[in-house]
Scaffold this motif. Structure first.
Motif, PDB file in Angstrom:
ATOM      1  N   THR A   8       9.967  -1.671  -2.882  1.00 53.18           N
ATOM      2  CA  THR A   8       9.805  -2.076  -4.173  1.00 53.18           C
ATOM      3  C   THR A   8       9.877  -0.855  -4.967  1.00 53.18           C
ATOM      4  OG1 THR A   8       7.152  -1.870  -4.220  1.00 53.18           O
ATOM      5  CG2 THR A   8       7.523  -3.402  -3.544  1.00 53.18           C
ATOM      6  N   GLU A   9       9.647  -0.734  -5.932  1.00 52.99           N
ATOM      7  CA  GLU A   9      10.002   0.085  -6.979  1.00 52.99           C
ATOM      8  C   GLU A   9       9.073   1.422  -6.614  1.00 52.99           C
ATOM      9  OE1 GLU A   9       9.360   1.894 -11.786  1.00 52.99           O
ATOM     10  OE2 GLU A   9      10.030  -0.604 -10.903  1.00 52.99           O
ATOM     11  N   ARG A  10       7.773   1.251  -5.666  1.00 46.21           N
ATOM     12  CA  ARG A  10       7.049   2.111  -5.988  1.00 46.21           C
ATOM     13  C   ARG A  10       7.120   2.357  -4.398  1.00 46.21           C
ATOM     14  NH1 ARG A  10       1.680   1.972  -9.781  1.00 46.21           N
ATOM     15  NH2 ARG A  10       2.051   0.238  -8.724  1.00 46.21           N
ATOM     16  N   LEU A  11       6.787   1.308  -3.237  1.00 47.10           N
ATOM     17  CA  LEU A  11       6.610   0.821  -2.357  1.00 47.10           C
ATOM     18  C   LEU A  11       7.642   0.601  -1.228  1.00 47.10           C
ATOM     19  CD1 LEU A  11       3.256  -0.895  -3.680  1.00 47.10           C
ATOM     20  CD2 LEU A  11       3.281   1.279  -3.023  1.00 47.10           C
ATOM     21  N   VAL A  12       6.728   0.924   0.083  1.00 43.18           N
ATOM     22  CA  VAL A  12       7.557   0.938   1.032  1.00 43.18           C
ATOM     23  C   VAL A  12       6.587   0.189   2.044  1.00 43.18           C
ATOM     24  CG1 VAL A  12       8.826   1.526   3.665  1.00 43.18           C
ATOM     25  CG2 VAL A  12       9.428   2.864   0.929  1.00 43.18           C
ATOM     26  N   ARG A  71       2.970   1.890   1.727  1.00 45.65           N
ATOM     27  CA  ARG A  71       2.701   3.066   1.965  1.00 45.65           C
ATOM     28  C   ARG A  71       3.713   3.449  -0.083  1.00 45.65           C
ATOM     29  NH1 ARG A  71       1.222   5.883   5.411  1.00 45.65           N
ATOM     30  NH2 ARG A  71       0.563   5.605   7.256  1.00 45.65           N
ATOM     31  N   LEU A  72       2.992   4.583  -0.093  1.00 45.03           N
ATOM     32  CA  LEU A  72       3.806   4.739  -1.655  1.00 45.03           C
ATOM     33  C   LEU A  72       4.893   5.888  -1.218  1.00 45.03           C
ATOM     34  CD1 LEU A  72       3.660   4.874  -4.722  1.00 45.03           C
ATOM     35  CD2 LEU A  72       1.742   7.110  -4.024  1.00 45.03           C
ATOM     36  N   GLY A  73       6.352   4.489  -0.691  1.00 46.27           N
ATOM     37  CA  GLY A  73       7.417   6.042  -1.356  1.00 46.27           C
ATOM     38  C   GLY A  73       7.352   5.681   0.855  1.00 46.27           C
ATOM     39  N   PRO A  77       1.489   8.124   1.557  1.00 49.47           N
ATOM     40  CA  PRO A  77      -0.149   8.051   1.863  1.00 49.47           C
ATOM     41  C   PRO A  77       0.009   6.128   1.984  1.00 49.47           C
ATOM     42  CG  PRO A  77      -0.448   8.759   0.064  1.00 49.47           C
ATOM     43  CD  PRO A  77       1.541   8.519   0.052  1.00 49.47           C
ATOM     44  N   LEU A  78      -0.809   6.021   2.814  1.00 48.43           N
ATOM     45  CA  LEU A  78      -1.309   4.490   3.115  1.00 48.43           C
ATOM     46  C   LEU A  78      -1.713   4.075   2.142  1.00 48.43           C
ATOM     47  CD1 LEU A  78      -0.878   2.004   5.200  1.00 48.43           C
ATOM     48  CD2 LEU A  78      -3.338   3.042   5.959  1.00 48.43           C
ATOM     49  N   VAL A  79      -1.210   3.235   1.667  1.00 47.76           N
ATOM     50  CA  VAL A  79      -2.232   2.985   0.043  1.00 47.76           C
ATOM     51  C   VAL A  79      -2.856   0.876   0.599  1.00 47.76           C
ATOM     52  CG1 VAL A  79      -0.906   4.137  -1.707  1.00 47.76           C
ATOM     53  CG2 VAL A  79      -0.149   1.991  -0.671  1.00 47.76           C
ATOM     54  N   ALA A  80      -2.800   0.324   1.450  1.00 46.60           N
ATOM     55  CA  ALA A  80      -2.846  -0.736   1.471  1.00 46.60           C
ATOM     56  C   ALA A  80      -1.871  -1.607   2.880  1.00 46.60           C
ATOM     57  CB  ALA A  80      -2.666  -1.650   0.435  1.00 46.60           C
ATOM     58  N   ALA A  81      -3.408  -2.337   3.495  1.00 46.33           N
ATOM     59  CA  ALA A  81      -2.406  -3.165   4.478  1.00 46.33           C
ATOM     60  C   ALA A  81      -2.206  -4.794   3.957  1.00 46.33           C
ATOM     61  CB  ALA A  81      -3.594  -2.862   5.501  1.00 46.33           C
ATOM     62  N   LEU A  82      -1.858  -5.248   4.443  1.00 48.28           N
ATOM     63  CA  LEU A  82      -0.579  -6.810   3.706  1.00 48.28           C
ATOM     64  C   LEU A  82      -0.564  -7.540   5.065  1.00 48.28           C
ATOM     65  CD1 LEU A  82       0.538  -7.581   0.577  1.00 48.28           C
ATOM     66  CD2 LEU A  82       1.286  -8.240   3.004  1.00 48.28           C
ATOM     67  N   GLY A  83      -1.274  -8.472   5.508  1.00 46.44           N
ATOM     68  CA  GLY A  83      -0.807  -9.551   6.490  1.00 46.44           C
ATOM     69  C   GLY A  83      -0.392 -10.939   5.562  1.00 46.44           C
ATOM     70  N   VAL A  84       0.341 -11.217   6.710  1.00 45.61           N
ATOM     71  CA  VAL A  84       0.734 -13.261   6.415  1.00 45.61           C
ATOM     72  C   VAL A  84       0.885 -13.973   7.467  1.00 45.61           C
ATOM     73  CG1 VAL A  84       3.126 -14.586   5.684  1.00 45.61           C
ATOM     74  CG2 VAL A  84       2.804 -11.911   4.243  1.00 45.61           C
ATOM     75  N   ARG A 103      -7.339   2.621  -5.141  1.00 47.79           N
ATOM     76  CA  ARG A 103      -7.146   0.862  -5.981  1.00 47.79           C
ATOM     77  C   ARG A 103      -7.105   1.464  -7.752  1.00 47.79           C
ATOM     78  NH1 ARG A 103     -12.956   0.666  -2.163  1.00 47.79           N
ATOM     79  NH2 ARG A 103     -11.351  -0.133  -0.561  1.00 47.79           N
ATOM     80  N   GLY A 104      -6.480  -0.013  -8.031  1.00 49.32           N
ATOM     81  CA  GLY A 104      -6.783   0.145  -9.438  1.00 49.32           C
ATOM     82  C   GLY A 104      -5.442   0.480 -10.089  1.00 49.32           C
ATOM     83  N   ARG A 105      -4.301   0.731  -9.634  1.00 51.58           N
ATOM     84  CA  ARG A 105      -2.620   1.190  -9.868  1.00 51.58           C
ATOM     85  C   ARG A 105      -2.151   0.581  -9.963  1.00 51.58           C
ATOM     86  NH1 ARG A 105      -3.389   6.873  -6.253  1.00 51.58           N
ATOM     87  NH2 ARG A 105      -5.672   7.868  -7.928  1.00 51.58           N
ATOM     88  N   GLY A 106      -2.233  -0.697  -9.299  1.00 51.36           N
ATOM     89  CA  GLY A 106      -1.093  -2.263  -8.667  1.00 51.36           C
ATOM     90  C   GLY A 106      -0.439  -1.892  -7.473  1.00 51.36           C
ATOM     91  N   TYR A 107      -0.605  -1.048  -6.536  1.00 55.32           N
ATOM     92  CA  TYR A 107      -0.334  -1.045  -5.347  1.00 55.32           C
ATOM     93  C   TYR A 107      -0.066  -2.175  -4.790  1.00 55.32           C
ATOM     94  CZ  TYR A 107       0.241   3.907  -6.385  1.00 55.32           C
ATOM     95  OH  TYR A 107       0.363   5.000  -7.123  1.00 55.32           O
ATOM     96  N   VAL A 108      -1.461  -3.121  -4.684  1.00 53.00           N
ATOM     97  CA  VAL A 108      -1.850  -4.560  -4.162  1.00 53.00           C
ATOM     98  C   VAL A 108      -0.629  -5.440  -4.456  1.00 53.00           C
ATOM     99  CG1 VAL A 108      -3.117  -6.016  -2.668  1.00 53.00           C
ATOM    100  CG2 VAL A 108      -3.935  -3.366  -2.896  1.00 53.00           C
ATOM    101  N   THR A 109      -0.816  -5.393  -6.001  1.00 51.79           N
ATOM    102  CA  THR A 109      -0.897  -6.578  -6.396  1.00 51.79           C
ATOM    103  C   THR A 109       1.415  -6.146  -6.529  1.00 51.79           C
ATOM    104  OG1 THR A 109      -2.175  -6.094  -8.272  1.00 51.79           O
ATOM    105  CG2 THR A 109      -0.053  -7.570  -8.763  1.00 51.79           C
ATOM    106  N   GLU A 110       1.289  -5.150  -6.106  1.00 48.56           N
ATOM    107  CA  GLU A 110       2.883  -5.406  -5.706  1.00 48.56           C
ATOM    108  C   GLU A 110       3.816  -5.794  -4.670  1.00 48.56           C
ATOM    109  OE1 GLU A 110       6.399  -1.113  -6.403  1.00 48.56           O
ATOM    110  OE2 GLU A 110       4.544  -1.616  -8.051  1.00 48.56           O
TER     111      GLU A 110
END
Length: 191
Positions: A8-12, A71-73, A77-84, A103-110
């Protein structure tokens, strides 16, 4: 499914690897992650090692779970975990947790938005569900910001540490993101 990397724009978002174990261990010390997610408690180094080295690769290999380190780029750093997770014909469920400090920076929503688009276009999902135990307002806020529509409360639909609990359920459809569905959808007539 071959392991996939999403950006995404900020994340990998990439499958977890052995190098992620120390950050997974540190994140899962957070009582909030242990409270709302089905992770062992207490959470030890061996749990993190098993997760990144066995559980995640097996899920990808067997098409039973697609877990991403968020990850942030590329080197951040690791910012979240996500599973499908597949739940039935064309139905998948998404779950996530966020590292306390991020938390609170919109990373998980992105990240949820990227994973949803991937699930609809690459996995053939016709419906992506989100579920969370009642009271998990942070998870619900992420789901709603990502476009999930809340559909109701399911009784005894989540098992957490040997206890069935009620949960809220929401769903996202391809059309909610302007994407075509791979299966036809016949909505109910509005009363």
């Amino acid at each position: 499914m071959e392991p996939t990397t999403l950006t995404t724009e900020r994340l990998v978002l990439r499958p977890f690897s052995a190098e992620d174990a120390p950050e997974v261990y540190a994140a899962c010390q957070d009582p909030e992650i242990q409270r709302w997610n089905e992770v062992p408690s207490p959470y030890g180094h061996a749990h993190a090692d098993t997760w990144v080295n066995e559980t995640v690769p097996t899920g990808w290999r067997e098409d039973s779970a697609y877990s991403f380190a968020v990850r942030l780029g590329a080197g951040g750093p690791l910012v979240a975990a996500l599973g499908v997770h597949p739940r039935g014909e064309a139905v998948f469920e998404i779950g996530f947790w966020a590292v306390k400090e991020h938390r609170g920076r919109g990373y998980v929503t992105e990240a949820v938005g990227a994973a949803a688009r991937w699930a609809f276009t690459e996995l053939g999902a016709g419906r992506l569900e989100w579920r969370a135990e009642l009271g998990n307002g942070a998870s619900r806020a992420v789901a709603e910001k990502a476009g999930f529509r809340m559909e109701g409360i399911l009784r005894a639909a989540i098992s957490h540490r040997g206890t069935l609990r009620d949960c809220r359920v929401g769903a996202l459809l391809p059309s909610d993101l302007g994407l075509p569905s791979q299966l036809p959808y016949l909505p109910s007539p509005t009363p």
